[in-house]
Design a protein around this motif. Structure first.
Motif, PDB file in Angstrom:
ATOM      1  N   UNK A 102      50.441  46.093  34.779  1.00 36.30           N
ATOM      2  CA  UNK A 102      48.987  46.106  34.910  1.00 36.30           C
ATOM      3  C   UNK A 102      48.556  46.631  36.276  1.00 36.30           C
ATOM      4  N   UNK A 103      49.296  46.263  37.322  1.00 32.05           N
ATOM      5  CA  UNK A 103      48.903  46.608  38.682  1.00 32.05           C
ATOM      6  C   UNK A 103      50.148  46.581  39.563  1.00 32.05           C
ATOM      7  N   UNK A 104      50.017  47.089  40.781  1.00 31.25           N
ATOM      8  CA  UNK A 104      51.096  46.980  41.766  1.00 31.25           C
ATOM      9  C   UNK A 104      50.517  46.439  43.059  1.00 31.25           C
ATOM     10  N   UNK A 105      51.331  45.671  43.770  1.00 33.29           N
ATOM     11  CA  UNK A 105      50.900  45.138  45.071  1.00 33.29           C
ATOM     12  C   UNK A 105      50.876  46.284  46.077  1.00 33.29           C
ATOM     13  N   UNK A 106      49.886  46.322  46.936  1.00 37.37           N
ATOM     14  CA  UNK A 106      49.704  47.475  47.813  1.00 37.37           C
ATOM     15  C   UNK A 106      50.813  47.694  48.845  1.00 37.37           C
ATOM     16  N   UNK A 107      51.251  46.668  49.522  1.00 39.30           N
ATOM     17  CA  UNK A 107      52.210  46.850  50.610  1.00 39.30           C
ATOM     18  C   UNK A 107      53.641  46.917  50.076  1.00 39.30           C
ATOM     19  N   UNK A 108      54.004  45.975  49.209  1.00 42.39           N
ATOM     20  CA  UNK A 108      55.389  45.886  48.745  1.00 42.39           C
ATOM     21  C   UNK A 108      55.677  46.770  47.532  1.00 42.39           C
ATOM     22  N   UNK A 109      54.641  47.272  46.871  1.00 38.63           N
ATOM     23  CA  UNK A 109      54.775  48.121  45.688  1.00 38.63           C
ATOM     24  C   UNK A 109      55.495  47.390  44.551  1.00 38.63           C
ATOM     25  N   UNK A 110      55.288  46.068  44.454  1.00 36.51           N
ATOM     26  CA  UNK A 110      55.869  45.250  43.398  1.00 36.51           C
ATOM     27  C   UNK A 110      54.948  45.319  42.189  1.00 36.51           C
ATOM     28  N   UNK A 111      55.524  45.520  41.012  1.00 37.11           N
ATOM     29  CA  UNK A 111      54.707  45.620  39.805  1.00 37.11           C
ATOM     30  C   UNK A 111      54.271  44.231  39.347  1.00 37.11           C
ATOM     31  N   UNK A 112      53.034  44.153  38.858  1.00 35.28           N
ATOM     32  CA  UNK A 112      52.466  42.916  38.343  1.00 35.28           C
ATOM     33  C   UNK A 112      52.233  43.121  36.851  1.00 35.28           C
ATOM     34  N   UNK A 113      52.917  42.361  35.981  1.00 35.72           N
ATOM     35  CA  UNK A 113      52.736  42.547  34.540  1.00 35.72           C
ATOM     36  C   UNK A 113      51.382  42.019  34.081  1.00 35.72           C
ATOM     37  N   UNK A 114      50.973  42.439  32.898  1.00 39.57           N
ATOM     38  CA  UNK A 114      49.729  41.943  32.315  1.00 39.57           C
ATOM     39  C   UNK A 114      49.866  40.456  32.031  1.00 39.57           C
ATOM     40  N   UNK A 115      48.745  39.752  32.006  1.00 42.40           N
ATOM     41  CA  UNK A 115      48.764  38.298  31.773  1.00 42.40           C
ATOM     42  C   UNK A 115      49.392  37.967  30.423  1.00 42.40           C
ATOM     43  N   UNK A 116      49.126  38.785  29.409  1.00 42.45           N
ATOM     44  CA  UNK A 116      49.687  38.508  28.090  1.00 42.45           C
ATOM     45  C   UNK A 116      51.211  38.622  28.105  1.00 42.45           C
ATOM     46  N   UNK A 117      51.750  39.571  28.874  1.00 41.86           N
ATOM     47  CA  UNK A 117      53.200  39.723  28.969  1.00 41.86           C
ATOM     48  C   UNK A 117      53.825  38.531  29.695  1.00 41.86           C
ATOM     49  N   UNK A 118      53.153  38.041  30.720  1.00 47.50           N
ATOM     50  CA  UNK A 118      53.648  36.872  31.448  1.00 47.50           C
ATOM     51  C   UNK A 118      53.646  35.649  30.548  1.00 47.50           C
ATOM     52  N   UNK A 119      52.585  35.499  29.763  1.00 45.94           N
ATOM     53  CA  UNK A 119      52.482  34.368  28.843  1.00 45.94           C
ATOM     54  C   UNK A 119      53.580  34.452  27.774  1.00 45.94           C
ATOM     55  N   UNK A 120      53.827  35.643  27.239  1.00 41.55           N
ATOM     56  CA  UNK A 120      54.876  35.814  26.228  1.00 41.55           C
ATOM     57  C   UNK A 120      56.249  35.484  26.805  1.00 41.55           C
ATOM     58  N   UNK A 121      56.499  35.898  28.044  1.00 40.95           N
ATOM     59  CA  UNK A 121      57.786  35.621  28.678  1.00 40.95           C
ATOM     60  C   UNK A 121      57.961  34.115  28.890  1.00 40.95           C
ATOM     61  N   UNK A 122      56.898  33.422  29.321  1.00 42.99           N
ATOM     62  CA  UNK A 122      56.984  31.980  29.523  1.00 42.99           C
ATOM     63  C   UNK A 122      57.201  31.256  28.202  1.00 42.99           C
ATOM     64  N   UNK A 123      56.506  31.673  27.157  1.00 45.63           N
ATOM     65  CA  UNK A 123      56.692  31.055  25.845  1.00 45.63           C
ATOM     66  C   UNK A 123      58.123  31.234  25.352  1.00 45.63           C
TER      67      UNK A 123
END
Length: 55
Positions: A27-48
């Motif tokens: 969904x996005x990347x952090x500006x300084x570290x360039x770490x990818x941020x997954x979409x909220x739905x993907x995070x929820x699916x992974x936790x489930x």
């Protein structure tokens, strides 16, 4: 000599398929570290998935 050719042949074949990984839908990347941020739905699916597959 033949064993070396077999190894080189199979090195190009991927072992895992990452199409359904949580980081596949970035969904996005952090500006300084360039770490990818997954979409909220993907995070929820992974936790489930982790919660369902606990020991």
């Amino acid at each position: 000599m033949e064993d070396k050719n077999k190894k080189e042949h199979f090195m190009g074949i991927p072992i895992e398929k990452h199409d359904t990984a949580a980081w596949a839908n970035i969904e996005d990347t952090k500006p300084v570290s360039n770490v990818s941020v997954p979409a909220k739905s993907e995070t929820r699916n992974a936790k489930d998935w982790v919660d369902a597959n606990q020991k």
